[in-house]
Design a protein around this motif. Structure first.
Motif, PDB file in Angstrom:
ATOM      1  N   ALA A  99      20.951   9.504 -41.115  1.00  0.00           N
ATOM      2  CA  ALA A  99      21.085   9.047 -39.606  1.00  0.00           C
ATOM      3  C   ALA A  99      19.597   8.371 -39.214  1.00  0.00           C
ATOM      4  O   ALA A  99      19.900   7.515 -38.240  1.00  0.00           O
ATOM      5  CB  ALA A  99      21.290  10.449 -39.081  1.00  0.00           C
ATOM      6  N   ARG A 100      18.460   8.859 -39.511  1.00  0.00           N
ATOM      7  CA  ARG A 100      17.465   8.054 -39.053  1.00  0.00           C
ATOM      8  C   ARG A 100      17.529   6.692 -39.392  1.00  0.00           C
ATOM      9  O   ARG A 100      17.215   5.705 -38.879  1.00  0.00           O
ATOM     10  CB  ARG A 100      16.176   8.811 -39.549  1.00  0.00           C
ATOM     11  N   LYS A 101      17.988   6.490 -40.817  1.00  0.00           N
ATOM     12  CA  LYS A 101      17.717   5.171 -41.517  1.00  0.00           C
ATOM     13  C   LYS A 101      18.874   4.153 -40.759  1.00  0.00           C
ATOM     14  O   LYS A 101      18.563   2.989 -40.489  1.00  0.00           O
ATOM     15  CB  LYS A 101      18.041   5.154 -43.184  1.00  0.00           C
ATOM     16  N   THR A 102      19.818   4.826 -40.430  1.00  0.00           N
ATOM     17  CA  THR A 102      21.111   3.997 -39.952  1.00  0.00           C
ATOM     18  C   THR A 102      20.886   3.725 -38.486  1.00  0.00           C
ATOM     19  O   THR A 102      21.177   2.556 -38.037  1.00  0.00           O
ATOM     20  CB  THR A 102      22.406   4.594 -40.069  1.00  0.00           C
ATOM     21  N   SER A 103      20.458   4.698 -37.623  1.00  0.00           N
ATOM     22  CA  SER A 103      20.451   4.488 -36.284  1.00  0.00           C
ATOM     23  C   SER A 103      19.155   3.930 -35.644  1.00  0.00           C
ATOM     24  O   SER A 103      19.075   3.552 -34.581  1.00  0.00           O
ATOM     25  CB  SER A 103      20.720   5.980 -35.597  1.00  0.00           C
ATOM     26  N   GLY A 104      18.134   4.334 -36.479  1.00  0.00           N
ATOM     27  CA  GLY A 104      16.751   3.828 -36.082  1.00  0.00           C
ATOM     28  C   GLY A 104      16.228   4.781 -34.893  1.00  0.00           C
ATOM     29  O   GLY A 104      14.985   4.784 -34.523  1.00  0.00           O
ATOM     30  N   VAL A 105      16.975   6.113 -34.811  1.00  0.00           N
ATOM     31  CA  VAL A 105      16.588   7.011 -33.996  1.00  0.00           C
ATOM     32  C   VAL A 105      15.684   8.054 -34.851  1.00  0.00           C
ATOM     33  O   VAL A 105      16.124   8.732 -35.595  1.00  0.00           O
ATOM     34  CB  VAL A 105      17.447   7.765 -33.088  1.00  0.00           C
ATOM     35  N   GLN A 106      14.289   8.362 -34.433  1.00  0.00           N
ATOM     36  CA  GLN A 106      13.550   9.115 -35.484  1.00  0.00           C
ATOM     37  C   GLN A 106      13.304  10.569 -35.228  1.00  0.00           C
ATOM     38  O   GLN A 106      12.580  10.907 -34.485  1.00  0.00           O
ATOM     39  CB  GLN A 106      12.228   8.489 -35.692  1.00  0.00           C
ATOM     40  N   LEU A 107      14.461  11.220 -35.418  1.00  0.00           N
ATOM     41  CA  LEU A 107      14.629  12.704 -35.028  1.00  0.00           C
ATOM     42  C   LEU A 107      14.788  13.386 -36.695  1.00  0.00           C
ATOM     43  O   LEU A 107      15.358  12.914 -37.503  1.00  0.00           O
ATOM     44  CB  LEU A 107      15.887  13.020 -34.403  1.00  0.00           C
ATOM     45  N   ASN A 108      14.157  14.580 -36.836  1.00  0.00           N
ATOM     46  CA  ASN A 108      14.367  15.279 -37.888  1.00  0.00           C
ATOM     47  C   ASN A 108      15.406  16.213 -38.106  1.00  0.00           C
ATOM     48  O   ASN A 108      15.836  16.735 -38.951  1.00  0.00           O
ATOM     49  CB  ASN A 108      12.927  16.205 -38.164  1.00  0.00           C
TER      50      ASN A 108
END
Length: 319
Positions: free
Chosen positions: A142-151
């Motif tokens: 999800a981080r890699k695809t969306s660019g939103v840096q959440l854990n």
């Protein structure tokens, strides 16, 4: 009103009263004005009866009941539509989210001006094989695809400015990607806070391994929608034109080559005997279909109507 606490639930009769008491204790201790909105997503146990009883005792408790189980995304969407607080807090009803986190989440929104703050269950009490490892893989993708840096995209404990929840549409099973939906809507200040994770006290989880499969499929969907949802012609049209030109150029080359051989009295084959002719023809047909798909997508996008994706049977204390 300071806070709206939105709680979707399905068959959580054992935990509702305890959760409500805990939330009220925390919010009252900090002198917040608040409302608690329960969304009963088609429970088949006594959840709604318990909510009705609690609502009679406390006017701050509001509730929505669906006719059947429509899903967590639809429940959150209904709760967001009714939320009146300046800050909207979402949490699960199974007591695994800790209400003691609410004041700090509220502070991050109001004093540090975050649009959205997502909880991060850094230390989890779930099965390592069935939840922890798949969750880590899912969050990385999800981080890699969306660019939103959440854990922890899937943490149910989140805080939002009211304007955020009023400007996003949560449908299907997109509740996992609310931060991505918020980013796509123009709300860029998204933060994260480490929160306590409680072991499940009652009942069993409502989610199995299939949720991760669905999650990855939804991730592909939201990636596509975020990039091309408003301009499908940019994807389908571009690929369609490219494929048509490749097919047309190949077919033209085959035709010119035959004319050249005819003109120079060289041996030649029928165009239909050349396998590349059929490949080029197929490429042109596919290119045309892709272009039409993009064109139709643009037309549908400009004429779409907003349809309600759930049905409510009852409400309590809703204005």
């Amino acid at each position: 009103m300071d806070i709206s606490v939105v709680i979707p639930l399905l068959n959580e009769e054992e935990s509702i009263t305890e959760l409500q008491t805990w939330i009220e204790k925390v919010l009252s201790a900090h002198n917040f004005s608040y409302e608690i909105i329960f969304i009963d997503d088609g429970s088949t146990d006594n959840s709604w009866s318990i909510i009705e009883s609690l609502s009679k005792q406390n006017s701050n408790i509001k509730a929505i009941r669906f006719l059947k189980n429509f899903g967590k995304s639809q429940a959150l969407h209904a709760g967001f539509a009714k939320a009146q607080g300046d800050v909207v807090i979402t949490m699960d009803a199974d007591l695994q989210d800790n209400p003691e986190e609410i004041p700090e989440l509220f502070d991050l929104i109001t004093t540090q001006n975050f649009d959205l703050v997502s909880g991060w269950k850094k230390k989890r009490y779930d099965s390592i094989v069935s939840k922890n490892l798949p969750s880590k893989l899912f969050n990385w993708a999800a981080r890699k695809t969306s660019g939103v840096q959440l854990n922890d995209f899937n943490c149910g404990l989140k805080a939002y400015k009211n304007i955020v929840v009023k400007n996003i549409v949560v449908s299907g099973e997109m509740h996992r990607y609310i931060p991505v939906l918020a980013k796509n809507a123009g709300f860029s200040k998204i933060g994260e806070k480490v929160v306590k994770h409680q072991a499940r006290k009652y009942g069993e989880t409502k989610f199995g391994m299939e949720r991760f499969i669905n999650g990855f499929l939804d991730l592909i969907t939201i990636w596509f929608l975020s990039r091309f949802g408003k301009r499908p012609m940019h994807l389908f049209g571009a690929w369609g034109v490219l494929m048509f030109l490749i097919g047309f150029s190949t077919a033209g080359y085959i035709g010119i080559l035959k004319l050249y051989r005819l003109y120079n009295d060289l041996p030649y084959n029928l165009v239909t005997e050349n396998p590349y002719f059929f490949i080029s023809l197929t490429t042109m047909i596919i290119g045309t279909q892709l272009f039409l798909a993009g064109f139709l997508g643009e037309i549908i996008l400009r004429n779409k109507e907003s349809n309600e994706n759930y049905k409510i049977s009852k409400t309590l204390n809703m204005n």
